[in-house]
Design a protein around this motif. Structure first.
Motif, PDB file in Angstrom:
ATOM      1  N   LYS A 246       0.789  -1.023  -0.090  1.00 44.38           N
ATOM      2  CA  LYS A 246      -0.165  -0.120  -0.062  1.00 44.38           C
ATOM      3  C   LYS A 246       0.948   1.279  -0.046  1.00 44.38           C
ATOM      4  O   LYS A 246       0.483   2.091  -0.626  1.00 44.38           O
ATOM      5  CB  LYS A 246      -0.811   0.107   1.095  1.00 44.38           C
ATOM      6  N   TYR A 260       1.030   9.548 -11.504  1.00 45.32           N
ATOM      7  CA  TYR A 260       0.317   9.019 -10.261  1.00 45.32           C
ATOM      8  C   TYR A 260       0.348   7.550 -10.164  1.00 45.32           C
ATOM      9  O   TYR A 260       0.245   6.895  -9.008  1.00 45.32           O
ATOM     10  CB  TYR A 260      -1.353   9.630 -10.617  1.00 45.32           C
ATOM     11  N   SER A 263       1.091   2.199 -15.727  1.00 48.78           N
ATOM     12  CA  SER A 263      -0.034   1.135 -16.315  1.00 48.78           C
ATOM     13  C   SER A 263      -0.351  -0.127 -15.947  1.00 48.78           C
ATOM     14  O   SER A 263      -1.213  -0.733 -15.734  1.00 48.78           O
ATOM     15  CB  SER A 263       0.401   1.069 -17.988  1.00 48.78           C
ATOM     16  N   THR A 265       0.765  -3.110 -12.946  1.00 51.34           N
ATOM     17  CA  THR A 265       1.647  -3.418 -11.524  1.00 51.34           C
ATOM     18  C   THR A 265       1.132  -4.930 -11.438  1.00 51.34           C
ATOM     19  O   THR A 265      -0.013  -5.253 -11.271  1.00 51.34           O
ATOM     20  CB  THR A 265       1.458  -2.663 -10.455  1.00 51.34           C
TER      21      THR A 265
ATOM     22  N   ARG B   9     -11.982  10.498 -12.918  1.00 53.90           N
ATOM     23  CA  ARG B   9     -10.726   9.901 -12.780  1.00 53.90           C
ATOM     24  C   ARG B   9     -10.254   8.905 -13.611  1.00 53.90           C
ATOM     25  O   ARG B   9      -9.306   8.757 -14.021  1.00 53.90           O
ATOM     26  CB  ARG B   9     -10.776   9.281 -11.249  1.00 53.90           C
ATOM     27  N   GLU B  12      -9.099  10.601 -16.758  1.00 55.30           N
ATOM     28  CA  GLU B  12      -7.787  11.026 -16.600  1.00 55.30           C
ATOM     29  C   GLU B  12      -6.658   9.949 -16.592  1.00 55.30           C
ATOM     30  O   GLU B  12      -5.571  10.032 -17.124  1.00 55.30           O
ATOM     31  CB  GLU B  12      -7.519  11.326 -15.242  1.00 55.30           C
ATOM     32  N   GLU B  70     -10.420   6.381  -7.215  1.00 53.95           N
ATOM     33  CA  GLU B  70      -9.350   7.540  -6.919  1.00 53.95           C
ATOM     34  C   GLU B  70      -8.342   7.426  -7.662  1.00 53.95           C
ATOM     35  O   GLU B  70      -7.957   8.700  -8.331  1.00 53.95           O
ATOM     36  CB  GLU B  70      -8.715   7.231  -5.402  1.00 53.95           C
ATOM     37  N   THR B  71      -7.769   6.359  -8.384  1.00 47.81           N
ATOM     38  CA  THR B  71      -6.749   6.387  -9.159  1.00 47.81           C
ATOM     39  C   THR B  71      -7.258   5.931 -10.570  1.00 47.81           C
ATOM     40  O   THR B  71      -6.253   6.025 -11.628  1.00 47.81           O
ATOM     41  CB  THR B  71      -5.516   5.480  -8.720  1.00 47.81           C
ATOM     42  N   LEU B 102      -6.251   2.267  -3.849  1.00 48.49           N
ATOM     43  CA  LEU B 102      -5.516   1.327  -4.059  1.00 48.49           C
ATOM     44  C   LEU B 102      -5.312   0.335  -2.883  1.00 48.49           C
ATOM     45  O   LEU B 102      -5.393  -0.873  -3.009  1.00 48.49           O
ATOM     46  CB  LEU B 102      -3.944   1.626  -4.383  1.00 48.49           C
ATOM     47  N   ASP B 103      -5.526   0.764  -1.610  1.00 48.93           N
ATOM     48  CA  ASP B 103      -5.616   0.068  -0.697  1.00 48.93           C
ATOM     49  C   ASP B 103      -6.788  -0.982  -0.398  1.00 48.93           C
ATOM     50  O   ASP B 103      -6.446  -2.079  -0.043  1.00 48.93           O
ATOM     51  CB  ASP B 103      -5.757   0.865   0.704  1.00 48.93           C
ATOM     52  N   ILE B 106      -5.535  -3.804  -2.747  1.00 48.96           N
ATOM     53  CA  ILE B 106      -4.734  -4.651  -2.040  1.00 48.96           C
ATOM     54  C   ILE B 106      -5.138  -5.509  -0.925  1.00 48.96           C
ATOM     55  O   ILE B 106      -4.925  -6.810  -1.010  1.00 48.96           O
ATOM     56  CB  ILE B 106      -3.528  -3.834  -1.460  1.00 48.96           C
ATOM     57  N   ASP B 107      -5.976  -5.147  -0.524  1.00 49.44           N
ATOM     58  CA  ASP B 107      -6.742  -6.003   0.393  1.00 49.44           C
ATOM     59  C   ASP B 107      -7.535  -7.242  -0.288  1.00 49.44           C
ATOM     60  O   ASP B 107      -7.227  -8.327   0.373  1.00 49.44           O
ATOM     61  CB  ASP B 107      -7.977  -5.118   1.338  1.00 49.44           C
ATOM     62  N   PHE B 119      -2.731  -4.665 -11.442  1.00 52.06           N
ATOM     63  CA  PHE B 119      -3.361  -3.300 -11.607  1.00 52.06           C
ATOM     64  C   PHE B 119      -3.394  -2.967 -12.945  1.00 52.06           C
ATOM     65  O   PHE B 119      -2.127  -2.780 -13.540  1.00 52.06           O
ATOM     66  CB  PHE B 119      -2.603  -2.485 -10.856  1.00 52.06           C
ATOM     67  N   ILE B 120      -4.296  -2.259 -13.625  1.00 53.79           N
ATOM     68  CA  ILE B 120      -4.274  -1.899 -15.028  1.00 53.79           C
ATOM     69  C   ILE B 120      -4.618  -0.391 -14.636  1.00 53.79           C
ATOM     70  O   ILE B 120      -5.837  -0.150 -14.247  1.00 53.79           O
ATOM     71  CB  ILE B 120      -5.401  -2.582 -15.803  1.00 53.79           C
ATOM     72  N   ASN B 121      -3.822   0.442 -15.356  1.00 52.76           N
ATOM     73  CA  ASN B 121      -4.244   2.092 -15.222  1.00 52.76           C
ATOM     74  C   ASN B 121      -3.929   2.523 -16.696  1.00 52.76           C
ATOM     75  O   ASN B 121      -2.822   2.949 -16.946  1.00 52.76           O
ATOM     76  CB  ASN B 121      -3.189   2.732 -14.100  1.00 52.76           C
ATOM     77  N   GLY B 122      -5.137   2.488 -17.344  1.00 51.35           N
ATOM     78  CA  GLY B 122      -5.091   3.067 -18.788  1.00 51.35           C
ATOM     79  C   GLY B 122      -4.433   2.159 -19.817  1.00 51.35           C
ATOM     80  O   GLY B 122      -4.088   0.727 -19.524  1.00 51.35           O
TER      81      GLY B 122
END
Lengths: 434, 150
Positions: A246, A260, A263, A265, B9, B12, B70-71, B102-103, B106-107, B119-122
């Motif tokens: 975290k 931030y 892409s 993880t 979000r 973004e 949030e992210t 994200l927390d 992760i839980d 984790f996929i972010n875009g």
């Protein structure tokens, strides 16, 4: 070319300077914006991160024992390599049945520390770096010049030339087209690879898992498409619990690339597909020294971006796999023959220490390194430690004729006015004001 | 957790959100995918079958296990290659799986710590050439998120 010649060349290379400057500024500006917008608790995160890394480094044996148990229960294999040579031999053994098929590789600092790729290539293996920047420097035949932006020393025209001449592919010098060209080239390797090599951002002891951060997607390919994955990492890279991610999933992308979030993880329990080589080498030796904080490093590259020296001379001037502020002592530890002159690549501005996500006091490490390697023989009768000797020498210099001053200070006067030393220096003035 | 903030979000993070009622999902998806080559992840059960192998599909439809709004980060199975190989990807998310941070993701990983996750972010991206942002690198260039609203 020696260190000095390389630095002079770098300083006079206008294109390198502007590329590097743009790159580090961009990373620092983005980092600042992301922190301002999203992390009012940034200092708290850094403090927690340091605690975790400190605890981890103080309990490495126990943590690895726990990880090993989980990994072996799933059928995975783990090897602790005492030296580079051990690690290289184990890697060759693990990959031996894949000697004649293409092996895909993602970024690993430790693999570069031990020169894994060139060792395997000499033994007949065919290895493709899959991180775009790493592939470019592989084709160029040089070391990466930055931890997170390996090809930053190259212009897009130079990159285009490298792709054309080394891969025999026609491509313009537009960034999108070069990237597309390499995407297509590597896609074929990805879809047919039987074995991969990766590094590790973290190993989590609690469940024996591997954590990797990226933007491109090449690491996900390396983890998923092969029947065998060789993971190589350093003994210090373990943390106790999943919960602690975290903290790092917040600190790492911001510090490494000013993002931030990155892409992809990946969180992978290490199972029978994986063989993990953990390199010990110098790491155990410095665990009990006053330089042990070097092991807390999470290889984000933020200190490189923060450093005024690095951002002018660039990564190649360090002639090391580990450039920048943290790289100064890391390079010396990982290769004892390394020139101690890089200890001078620092003006003690403390920018690295201020920005380090794990709160390593990097400037102190450099200072301790300087103290350790200082040529004590020069300080006969403790003369050099005396301010009076310096004052005397400066006054003597002031009395010299102009042409001798020019000769003595030629590195200064190449583009600056000759100056005399003031009668009273800062310490004198400070004392007199008291 | 208002809809607008979640969308902001996601955009973004360069993810395109589409809200859809559960009973309309199959119909909308079939219409969206008409004439296209697509591959459906083994982790989904949405009554639509792949019409192409994953290596040559244009669209990969994958299971979005959860979202951290949030992210704008999507939690998926690490070996769900429908989110990596085809050049466009569509995640299917249940509205109830929208989490805050994200927390929370992760839980979720903690409670199921024998499976691979990602984790996929875009979309996939790189800035390795003169720090110019290029999309995509090796992964998909577009990420669409279908959020199933009840």
């Amino acid at each position: 070319m020696n260190l000095k010649e390389k630095i002079v060349e770098a300083i006079r290379d206008e294109k390198l300077k502007s590329n590097l400057w743009r790159a580090v500024n961009h990373s620092l500006e983005s980092r600042k914006k992301v922190i301002e917008r999203n992390y009012k608790n940034w200092e708290e995160l850094r403090t927690k991160a340091k605690e975790i890394r400190k605890f981890s480094c103080e309990n490495l044996e126990k943590l690895w024992e726990e990880a090993r148990e989980k990994i072996e229960r799933r059928g995975g294999k783990i090897f602790f390599a005492k030296s580079k040579e051990d690690a290289l031999k184990i890697a060759e053994e693990v990959l031996k049945e894949y000697r004649y098929s293409p092996i895909i590789k993602s970024k690993s600092m430790v693999s570069e520390e031990i020169e894994l790729r060139s060792y395997l290539e000499k033994k007949g293996f065919e290895i493709y770096e899959t991180d775009l920047g790493e592939l470019i420097v592989q084709l160029e035949g040089k070391l990466p010049s930055h931890i997170t932006a390996p090809a930053i020393h190259l212009s897009k025209e130079e990159i285009s030339e490298i792709v054309k001449s080394k891969l025999g592919l026609e491509v313009s010098n537009k960034e999108e087209e070069i990237t597309l060209c390499i995407r297509n080239f590597l896609r074929e390797k990805f879809l047919n690879a039987k074995a991969s090599i990766t590094g590790a951002n973290f190993i989590v002891s609690e469940n024996g898992s591997l954590v990797l951060f990226e933007n491109e997607g090449n690491i996900r390919y390396c983890l998923n498409v092969s029947e065998k994955v060789l993971v190589i990492t350093g003994y210090e890279k373990i943390i106790p619990k999943i919960e602690e991610l975290k903290i790092f999933t917040k600190l790492l992308p911001v510090s490494a690339t000013g993002q931030y979030q990155n892409s992809y993880t990946s969180f992978y329990p290490i199972d029978k597909k994986f063989n993990l080589i953990v390199l010990i080498d110098f790491r155990k030796k410095i665990l009990n020294s006053n330089l042990k904080e070097v092991l807390y490093c999470i290889k984000c590259g933020c200190c490189l971006n923060s450093c005024p020296v690095f951002s002018i001379i660039g990564g190649h001037s360090y002639f090391s796999v580990y450039p920048g502020p943290i790289g100064i002592m890391l390079s010396i530890f990982s290769n004892p023959k390394y020139s101690k002159k890089i200890l001078n690549f620092c003006s003690l501005c403390l920018a690295c220490t201020e920005n380090c996500p794990v709160k390593i006091e990097i400037h102190k490490i450099i200072l301790k390194g300087r103290s350790f390697f200082a040529n004590k023989a020069l300080n006969f009768f403790g003369l050099i430690s005396k301010k009076s000797i310096f004052d005397f020498s400066f006054n003597l210099y002031n009395l010299l004729p102009f042409f001798l001053k020019e000769i003595f200070m030629k590195n200064w006067t190449y583009n600056r006015e000759i100056l005399d030393f003031k009668k009273k220096d800062f310490f004198d003035l400070w004392k007199s004001k008291k | 957790m208002e809809k607008q903030k979640i969308e902001e979000r996601l955009i973004e993070a360069m993810v395109r959100p589409i809200w859809i009622k559960k009973e309309k999902l199959k119909e909308y998806l079939e219409d969206f995918l008409k004439g296209k080559r697509y591959y459906v992840s083994k982790y989904l059960d949405i009554e639509i079958a792949s019409n192409e192998k994953i290596e040559i599909a244009e669209y990969g439809i994958f299971k979005a296990i959860a979202l951290s709004y949030e992210t704008g980060t999507i939690l998926a199975y690490g070996d769900d290659l429908a989110s990596l190989i085809p050049p466009n990807s569509i995640g299917i998310l249940e509205k109830g799986d929208i989490k805050k941070s994200l927390d929370d993701l992760i839980d979720l990983i903690s409670s199921n710590n024998e499976k691979p996750f990602v984790f996929i972010n875009g979309p996939s991206k790189t800035a390795d050439i003169e720090k110019k942002l290029v999309i995509p690198a090796h992964g998909p260039k577009e990420v669409i998120l279908f959020i199933i609203d009840f």
